[in-house]
Design an enzyme around this catalytic site. Structure first.
Site, PDB file in Angstrom:
ATOM      1  N   ARG A   1       0.683  15.702  -6.746  1.00  0.00           N
ATOM      2  CA  ARG A   1       1.382  16.429  -7.801  1.00  0.00           C
ATOM      3  C   ARG A   1       0.448  17.362  -8.585  1.00  0.00           C
ATOM      4  O   ARG A   1       0.804  18.481  -8.928  1.00  0.00           O
ATOM      5  CB  ARG A   1       2.027  15.433  -8.774  1.00  0.00           C
ATOM      6  CG  ARG A   1       2.764  16.095  -9.935  1.00  0.00           C
ATOM      7  CD  ARG A   1       3.250  15.067 -10.938  1.00  0.00           C
ATOM      8  NE  ARG A   1       4.106  14.071 -10.308  1.00  0.00           N
ATOM      9  CZ  ARG A   1       5.380  14.278  -9.999  1.00  0.00           C
ATOM     10  NH1 ARG A   1       5.950  15.439 -10.268  1.00  0.00           N
ATOM     11  NH2 ARG A   1       6.096  13.326  -9.439  1.00  0.00           N
TER      12      ARG A   1
ATOM     13  N   TYR B   1      -9.229   8.678  -7.018  1.00  0.00           N
ATOM     14  CA  TYR B   1      -9.166   7.393  -6.332  1.00  0.00           C
ATOM     15  C   TYR B   1     -10.001   7.425  -5.054  1.00  0.00           C
ATOM     16  O   TYR B   1      -9.979   8.410  -4.321  1.00  0.00           O
ATOM     17  CB  TYR B   1      -7.720   7.030  -5.971  1.00  0.00           C
ATOM     18  CG  TYR B   1      -6.804   6.944  -7.166  1.00  0.00           C
ATOM     19  CD1 TYR B   1      -6.731   5.784  -7.937  1.00  0.00           C
ATOM     20  CD2 TYR B   1      -6.019   8.031  -7.549  1.00  0.00           C
ATOM     21  CE1 TYR B   1      -5.901   5.699  -9.033  1.00  0.00           C
ATOM     22  CE2 TYR B   1      -5.174   7.955  -8.654  1.00  0.00           C
ATOM     23  CZ  TYR B   1      -5.127   6.797  -9.387  1.00  0.00           C
ATOM     24  OH  TYR B   1      -4.304   6.717 -10.490  1.00  0.00           O
TER      25      TYR B   1
ATOM     26  N   ALA C   1      -6.416  -0.933  -0.325  1.00  0.00           N
ATOM     27  CA  ALA C   1      -6.972   0.399  -0.115  1.00  0.00           C
ATOM     28  C   ALA C   1      -8.488   0.402  -0.229  1.00  0.00           C
ATOM     29  O   ALA C   1      -9.185   1.097   0.529  1.00  0.00           O
ATOM     30  CB  ALA C   1      -6.359   1.371  -1.134  1.00  0.00           C
TER      31      ALA C   1
ATOM     32  N   LYS D   1       5.937 -10.558  -3.560  1.00  0.00           N
ATOM     33  CA  LYS D   1       4.561 -11.052  -3.629  1.00  0.00           C
ATOM     34  C   LYS D   1       3.834 -10.463  -4.833  1.00  0.00           C
ATOM     35  O   LYS D   1       2.913 -11.077  -5.370  1.00  0.00           O
ATOM     36  CB  LYS D   1       3.818 -10.778  -2.320  1.00  0.00           C
ATOM     37  CG  LYS D   1       3.772  -9.320  -1.884  1.00  0.00           C
ATOM     38  CD  LYS D   1       2.523  -8.615  -2.335  1.00  0.00           C
ATOM     39  CE  LYS D   1       2.494  -7.169  -1.886  1.00  0.00           C
ATOM     40  NZ  LYS D   1       1.269  -6.463  -2.333  1.00  0.00           N
TER      41      LYS D   1
ATOM     42  N   ASP E   1       0.109 -11.183   3.135  1.00  0.00           N
ATOM     43  CA  ASP E   1       0.189 -10.207   2.044  1.00  0.00           C
ATOM     44  C   ASP E   1       0.253 -10.907   0.693  1.00  0.00           C
ATOM     45  O   ASP E   1      -0.358 -10.467  -0.291  1.00  0.00           O
ATOM     46  CB  ASP E   1       1.423  -9.327   2.251  1.00  0.00           C
ATOM     47  CG  ASP E   1       1.265  -7.945   1.631  1.00  0.00           C
ATOM     48  OD1 ASP E   1       0.226  -7.690   0.996  1.00  0.00           O
ATOM     49  OD2 ASP E   1       2.174  -7.112   1.782  1.00  0.00           O
TER      50      ASP E   1
ATOM     51  N   ASN F   1      -1.839  -6.174  -9.544  1.00  0.00           N
ATOM     52  CA  ASN F   1      -0.844  -7.067 -10.143  1.00  0.00           C
ATOM     53  C   ASN F   1      -1.498  -8.314 -10.714  1.00  0.00           C
ATOM     54  O   ASN F   1      -1.162  -8.765 -11.809  1.00  0.00           O
ATOM     55  CB  ASN F   1       0.219  -7.437  -9.103  1.00  0.00           C
ATOM     56  CG  ASN F   1       1.131  -6.272  -8.796  1.00  0.00           C
ATOM     57  OD1 ASN F   1       2.025  -5.941  -9.557  1.00  0.00           O
ATOM     58  ND2 ASN F   1       0.882  -5.607  -7.671  1.00  0.00           N
TER      59      ASN F   1
ATOM     60  N   GLU G   1       3.121  -2.768  -9.611  1.00  0.00           N
ATOM     61  CA  GLU G   1       4.505  -2.732  -9.140  1.00  0.00           C
ATOM     62  C   GLU G   1       5.301  -3.956  -9.584  1.00  0.00           C
ATOM     63  O   GLU G   1       6.508  -3.889  -9.796  1.00  0.00           O
ATOM     64  CB  GLU G   1       4.548  -2.631  -7.609  1.00  0.00           C
ATOM     65  CG  GLU G   1       4.062  -1.317  -7.024  1.00  0.00           C
ATOM     66  CD  GLU G   1       5.147  -0.246  -7.022  1.00  0.00           C
ATOM     67  OE1 GLU G   1       6.120  -0.361  -7.799  1.00  0.00           O
ATOM     68  OE2 GLU G   1       5.009   0.712  -6.249  1.00  0.00           O
TER      69      GLU G   1
END
Length: 329
Positions: A32, A49, A141, A192, A245, A257, A282
């Site tokens: 963006r 990042y 990542a 999760k 996961d 998280n 998330e």
């Protein structure tokens, strides 16, 4: 040369671009922020990042024009936080994704609407779920950037298409396998993150490893009950797309998280934790969606309920976990 659009400028989008471009796919990368695009063109890395990852601009084409990026590709990978998907694709016309395979790398749900990303894509762009894939599995990542051995599962109703995308991902440090459970994998990927929040809260409250092991094992039963209620089919939930996961998100230092939950357990408000992290957890949005869906399903979900009450009803984490620990076995 495969032509792939990647929508998103975060760490997971950056890792996916690294994998695909190093495998000699042509990646049209939408970010963006125009300044970030220009930085990438000038210096060949994402300024925000995983900035240590260098990109070959013969294979990576950065662009802030989402319509141009999507038009140039046969595959479209969505890798923005679920809460911002609608905003990200707002400029795309209804027929923009026709004839393309859509790959969701998002482990979340559309807030307020309480629907999966694949369902949103079907409703908004009329793309059937047979033309959609989901990326899942324990694959942070940050470890992709370090080229640590990682495993991905590509969920789909069409195994042949999933296998084609697996071939685009496989390299010396990434293994990828198809699985015919699009919906179950996607719901599990959402849930999760809620469990990782609970694990972080527990850590912030100074609960130990013994408690967290019980929390995670109970969570698997909670996830199984929910999946059986909302999308019943036989699933081997011990597989890496499910249990794997869940484990990495619950225990890893890279789990945003878990980090977010840890801050809440230490007494941060939701707002202050979000500001300090400067990244999207998330699970914060997901727990509200799952909680709302479960008002109809009425599945026994004590961990999800506890996280919801702490984050949205402002119940004290210490008080709520005193109640929760009596419900675990």
């Amino acid at each position: 040369m495969e032509k792939i659009a990647v929508i998103g400028g975060g760490s997971w989008a950056t890792a996916i671009v690294k994998i695909l471009s190093e495998n000699k796919s042509q990646v049209h990368w939408w970010m963006r922020n125009k300044n970030d695009v220009q930085h990438l063109v000038n210096y060949k890395h994402n300024p925000r990042y995983l900035s240590g990852v260098q990109f070959d601009l013969n294979y990576v084409k950065p662009n802030s024009d989402i319509q141009a990026v999507v038009a140039a590709a046969d595959w479209v990978v969505l890798a923005v936080p679920a809460a911002f998907v609608q905003e990200a694709v707002a400029e795309l016309p209804e027929d923009a994704l026709q004839g393309k395979v859509i790959v969701s790398a998002i482990k979340g749900m559309i807030p307020e609407e309480n629907i999966l990303i694949t369902d949103y894509v079907e409703q908004r762009f009329n793309v059937p779920n047979t033309h959609q894939l989901i990326i899942a599995g324990p694959c942070h990542a940050e470890e992709v950037a370090l080229e640590k051995q990682s495993y991905l599962t590509i969920g789909s109703h069409d195994i042949s298409t999933a296998e084609r995308f697996c071939e685009l991902l496989r390299n010396r440090y990434v293994k990828a396998n198809p699985l015919d459970d699009l919906d179950g994998i996607e719901y599990c990927a959402v849930m999760k993150n809620i469990i990782a929040l609970a694990c972080g809260i527990a850590r912030g409250l100074n609960y130990g490893d013994n408690f967290q092991a019980v929390l995670v094992s109970n969570a698997m039963f909670e996830i199984e009950r929910f999946l059986d209620a909302i999308m019943p089919m036989h699933r081997a939930l011990s597989g890496s797309a499910y249990l794997g996961d869940l484990l990495v998100t619950s225990y890893s230092q890279f789990s945003r998280n878990r980090t977010f939950g840890n801050m809440i357990g230490h007494g941060y408000s939701v707002k202050s934790a979000q500001v300090e992290m400067n990244m999207v957890a998330e699970g914060y949005y997901a727990v509200k969606s799952i909680y709302e869906l479960n008002k109809t399903l009425k599945v026994d979900m004590p961990i999800t309920n506890a996280v919801y009450l702490i984050l949205y009803e402002k119940i004290s984490p210490g008080v709520e976990f005193e109640i929760l620990k009596e419900k675990l076995k």
